[in-house]
Write a protein that holds these residues in place. Sequence first.
Motif, PDB file in Angstrom:
ATOM      1  N   LYS A   1      -1.922  17.637   6.939  1.00  0.00           N
ATOM      2  CA  LYS A   1      -3.079  16.910   7.493  1.00  0.00           C
ATOM      3  C   LYS A   1      -2.737  15.460   7.809  1.00  0.00           C
ATOM      4  N   LEU A   2      -2.019  14.823   6.908  1.00  0.00           N
ATOM      5  CA  LEU A   2      -1.636  13.428   7.133  1.00  0.00           C
ATOM      6  C   LEU A   2      -0.618  13.329   8.269  1.00  0.00           C
TER       7      LEU A   2
ATOM      8  N   GLN B   1       5.200  13.751   5.818  1.00  0.00           N
ATOM      9  CA  GLN B   1       3.918  13.740   5.126  1.00  0.00           C
ATOM     10  C   GLN B   1       3.357  15.153   5.004  1.00  0.00           C
TER      11      GLN B   1
ATOM     12  N   PRO C   1       0.314   7.548   0.411  1.00  0.00           N
ATOM     13  CA  PRO C   1       0.432   8.068   1.790  1.00  0.00           C
ATOM     14  C   PRO C   1      -0.717   7.676   2.713  1.00  0.00           C
ATOM     15  N   ARG C   2      -1.952   7.716   2.211  1.00  0.00           N
ATOM     16  CA  ARG C   2      -3.064   7.336   3.099  1.00  0.00           C
ATOM     17  C   ARG C   2      -3.036   5.843   3.410  1.00  0.00           C
ATOM     18  N   HIS C   3      -2.543   5.036   2.471  1.00  0.00           N
ATOM     19  CA  HIS C   3      -2.412   3.601   2.735  1.00  0.00           C
ATOM     20  C   HIS C   3      -1.310   3.345   3.754  1.00  0.00           C
TER      21      HIS C   3
ATOM     22  N   PHE D   1      -0.520   5.339   6.103  1.00  0.00           N
ATOM     23  CA  PHE D   1      -1.118   5.711   7.399  1.00  0.00           C
ATOM     24  C   PHE D   1      -1.932   4.551   7.966  1.00  0.00           C
ATOM     25  N   VAL D   2      -2.778   3.974   7.154  1.00  0.00           N
ATOM     26  CA  VAL D   2      -3.625   2.864   7.613  1.00  0.00           C
ATOM     27  C   VAL D   2      -2.759   1.668   8.008  1.00  0.00           C
TER      28      VAL D   2
ATOM     29  N   GLY E   1      -2.470  13.326  11.372  1.00  0.00           N
ATOM     30  CA  GLY E   1      -3.077  12.004  11.518  1.00  0.00           C
ATOM     31  C   GLY E   1      -2.091  10.986  12.060  1.00  0.00           C
TER      32      GLY E   1
ATOM     33  N   TRP F   1       0.848  -1.194   0.000  1.00  0.00           N
ATOM     34  CA  TRP F   1       0.000   0.000   0.000  1.00  0.00           C
ATOM     35  C   TRP F   1       0.884   1.245   0.000  1.00  0.00           C
TER      36      TRP F   1
END
Length: 102
Positions: free
Chosen positions: A73-74, A70, A16-18, A20-21, A77, A13
């Motif tokens: 916002k990320l 990042q 960047p959002r992946h 994070f998850v 997070g 993944w």
Amino acid sequence: MGALVRYGAATAWPLPRHVFVSTTVTAAIAFAVAGFLVAAGLTSALRVAVFGACASAASLSAWAVLTISQPPKLSIGFLIGTPAAAVAGLLCGLLAARMVAR
């Protein structure tokens, strides 16, 4: 071993959002397993090895690098989400060990 888990998750993944998850889920699971092992007692070499793998999978140095590398916002997070997931995982692991002990 834990570093390989993190590398595999980041490779699978890459967005960047992946990342994070996968980072928060990895931290939560690693802390849950580590919390369970500590509460249940680290009495064997296998448990100690698994605990070490959990510690390397939930590396705070990787979390720090991801937090500062990042977009804003990320980054926020990562800053809040990863430790929250780790604490939640730890509490779940401790609770599971308590339930098994009964």
